[in-house]
Design a protein around this motif. Structure first.
Motif, PDB file in Angstrom:
ATOM      1  N   GLN A 181      25.737  45.148  35.540  1.00  0.00           N
ATOM      2  CA  GLN A 181      24.462  45.725  35.949  1.00  0.00           C
ATOM      3  C   GLN A 181      24.656  46.887  36.915  1.00  0.00           C
ATOM      4  OE1 GLN A 181      22.324  42.213  37.385  1.00  0.00           O
ATOM      5  NE2 GLN A 181      21.261  42.090  35.423  1.00  0.00           N
ATOM      6  N   LEU A 182      23.780  47.874  36.773  1.00  0.00           N
ATOM      7  CA  LEU A 182      23.770  49.053  37.630  1.00  0.00           C
ATOM      8  C   LEU A 182      22.988  48.779  38.914  1.00  0.00           C
ATOM      9  CD1 LEU A 182      22.860  51.658  34.883  1.00  0.00           C
ATOM     10  CD2 LEU A 182      25.000  51.654  36.168  1.00  0.00           C
ATOM     11  N   PRO A 183      23.127  49.668  39.913  1.00  0.00           N
ATOM     12  CA  PRO A 183      22.303  49.523  41.110  1.00  0.00           C
ATOM     13  C   PRO A 183      20.850  49.921  40.874  1.00  0.00           C
ATOM     14  CG  PRO A 183      23.624  51.501  41.269  1.00  0.00           C
ATOM     15  CD  PRO A 183      24.097  50.768  40.044  1.00  0.00           C
ATOM     16  N   CYS A 184      20.578  50.627  39.776  1.00  0.00           N
ATOM     17  CA  CYS A 184      19.219  51.035  39.420  1.00  0.00           C
ATOM     18  C   CYS A 184      19.227  51.397  37.940  1.00  0.00           C
ATOM     19  CB  CYS A 184      18.749  52.218  40.275  1.00  0.00           C
ATOM     20  SG  CYS A 184      19.784  53.693  40.132  1.00  0.00           S
ATOM     21  N   THR A 185      18.090  51.745  37.392  1.00  0.00           N
ATOM     22  CA  THR A 185      18.044  52.124  35.988  1.00  0.00           C
ATOM     23  C   THR A 185      18.759  53.456  35.783  1.00  0.00           C
ATOM     24  OG1 THR A 185      15.988  53.381  36.165  1.00  0.00           O
ATOM     25  CG2 THR A 185      15.800  50.993  35.761  1.00  0.00           C
ATOM     26  N   PRO A 186      19.256  53.723  34.571  1.00  0.00           N
ATOM     27  CA  PRO A 186      19.879  55.028  34.320  1.00  0.00           C
ATOM     28  C   PRO A 186      18.954  56.199  34.622  1.00  0.00           C
ATOM     29  CG  PRO A 186      20.438  53.503  32.563  1.00  0.00           C
ATOM     30  CD  PRO A 186      19.421  52.807  33.417  1.00  0.00           C
ATOM     31  N   VAL A 187      17.665  56.048  34.305  1.00  0.00           N
ATOM     32  CA  VAL A 187      16.709  57.126  34.591  1.00  0.00           C
ATOM     33  C   VAL A 187      16.623  57.377  36.094  1.00  0.00           C
ATOM     34  CG1 VAL A 187      14.269  57.788  34.487  1.00  0.00           C
ATOM     35  CG2 VAL A 187      15.368  56.745  32.491  1.00  0.00           C
TER      36      VAL A 187
ATOM     37  N   LEU B 257      24.979  60.129  31.567  1.00  0.00           N
ATOM     38  CA  LEU B 257      25.801  60.849  32.541  1.00  0.00           C
ATOM     39  C   LEU B 257      27.086  61.293  31.851  1.00  0.00           C
ATOM     40  CD1 LEU B 257      25.545  58.543  35.704  1.00  0.00           C
ATOM     41  CD2 LEU B 257      24.298  60.666  35.265  1.00  0.00           C
ATOM     42  N   TYR B 258      27.181  62.571  31.552  1.00  0.00           N
ATOM     43  CA  TYR B 258      28.342  63.080  30.832  1.00  0.00           C
ATOM     44  C   TYR B 258      29.215  63.895  31.777  1.00  0.00           C
ATOM     45  CZ  TYR B 258      25.587  61.719  26.792  1.00  0.00           C
ATOM     46  OH  TYR B 258      24.853  60.998  25.884  1.00  0.00           O
TER      47      TYR B 258
ATOM     48  N   LEU C  73      18.887  56.651  38.321  1.00  0.00           N
ATOM     49  CA  LEU C  73      20.167  57.178  38.788  1.00  0.00           C
ATOM     50  C   LEU C  73      20.255  58.681  38.536  1.00  0.00           C
ATOM     51  CD1 LEU C  73      22.886  56.395  40.040  1.00  0.00           C
ATOM     52  CD2 LEU C  73      23.748  55.999  37.723  1.00  0.00           C
ATOM     53  N   ARG C  74      19.834  59.103  37.359  1.00  0.00           N
ATOM     54  CA  ARG C  74      19.858  60.540  37.059  1.00  0.00           C
ATOM     55  C   ARG C  74      18.897  61.306  37.966  1.00  0.00           C
ATOM     56  NH1 ARG C  74      19.880  58.433  31.730  1.00  0.00           N
ATOM     57  NH2 ARG C  74      17.724  59.089  31.365  1.00  0.00           N
TER      58      ARG C  74
END
Length: 327
Positions: free
Chosen positions: A51-57, A96-97, A59-60
């Protein structure tokens, strides 16, 4: 293994000692330099449940806000004992590229051509030019991306030959696990196992949990006699001839330009195999392990900042601190 997003934890108040970590590479104008954030993955960007610290959206959005506050591009690279294939799949899931340091520093991949990594805060940027550089020995496709690869280690077949007479190695080699065992370790599909194993070209994963103390010592001794590296990263040990993530980051530093400018390099990690990575960076951040606290060797690096939250929550703390420096 694709991480499942979670809700974002509340922001953490940055501390003032994070504003100017010491580094021999730091320029007097770091607040306006482009940022290349080089992040470990497991235990740093994602937790043991994926799991991430937040959603990908979210985070971006945080990265875009940091770029806006700095008035300079921000790009994220991943550095892990995972394979290049695993990292590019994860990047696609996150949106995230950027560059990838794979197999514990054995392999470096950078985007070339028209499609690929575009930093936050800039519409176009200079791609890394590897056309005439013999160090970049291979080109591979990752979806719509084209990556140039640079290797820093012998291949896995050579490692097998060098370690063939070590019974502890044979016992700990995770390639011998069955499908049920892989599933119990969190690899949900055969494809995720293939990305972790079949796509591993310059390293071998070993499971130290199956070895007793004597066998583990035997493994370390045998590895040292072969002049190979055995480093812990989360659950696994990674066997490779590569000297670590730091050498790959050094090569990346030599080539990297964001909007035509050499970037300030930020590194964040949590384990033994991140020591050389952080040592090579300009700004160094240490993630606390939820069970053991910050890794002592990482925390003792010059200028290293130990982040307040445990696990991936520290990633948000790092962005907050970088944002504070920029404003």
């Amino acid at each position: 293994m694709t991480p499942a997003p979670t809700t974002m934890p509340p922001p953490h108040t940055p501390s003032t000692h994070a504003q100017s970590p010491a580094s021999p590479h730091t320029s007097p104008h770091t607040s306006r330099a482009p940022l290349l954030i080089v992040s470990d993955v497991d235990g740093t960007l994602i937790d043991e449940r994926g799991q991430l610290p937040c959603t990908p959206v979210a985070l971006r959005a945080l990265l875009a806000a940091l770029a806006a506050a700095r008035g300079a591009p921000v790009l994220v690279a991943l550095a892990s004992s995972r394979t290049m294939r695993e990292l590019t799949v994860l990047q696609r899931a996150l949106g995230l590229y950027g560059p990838c340091i794979a197999e514990d520093g054995a392999l470096l991949g950078v985007d070339v051509g028209r499609r690929g990594a575009v930093p936050f805060g800039v519409e176009q940027h200079d791609h890394i030019d590897v056309t005439d550089d013999p160090a970049w020995t291979a080109i591979t496709n990752a979806g719509r991306r084209t990556l140039a690869l640079q290797s820093f280690a012998v291949d896995s077949a050579a490692l097998d030959r060098m370690m063939n007479d070590c019974s502890a190695f044979q016992h700990a080699d995770v390639r011998r696990l069955g499908a049920a065992e892989w599933k119990s370790l969190g690899f949900r599909t055969p494809a995720s196992v293939r990305r972790a194993l079949a796509a591993r070209h310059h390293s071998i994963l070993l499971d130290p949990e199956v070895l007793d103390v004597d066998a583990l010592n035997t493994l370390h001794d045998f590895t040292a006699r072969q002049a190979l590296q055995l480093r812990r990263g989360g659950r696994w040990l990674t066997l490779t001839a590569a000297s670590g993530k730091g050498a790959a980051l050094r090569a990346l530093r030599h080539n990297a330009r964001l909007d035509g400018v050499p970037p300030l390099i930020v590194a964040v990690g949590n384990e033994e195999n991140d020591i050389s990575l952080l040592a090579e960076a300009d700004l160094r951040f240490v993630i606390r392990n939820p069970h053991r606290g910050p890794h002592e060797s990482l925390a003792s690096l010059p200028g290293a900042v130990v982040l307040s939250p445990e696990g991936p929550g520290g990633w948000i703390d790092m962005l907050n601190r970088l944002h504070l420096v920029a404003t």
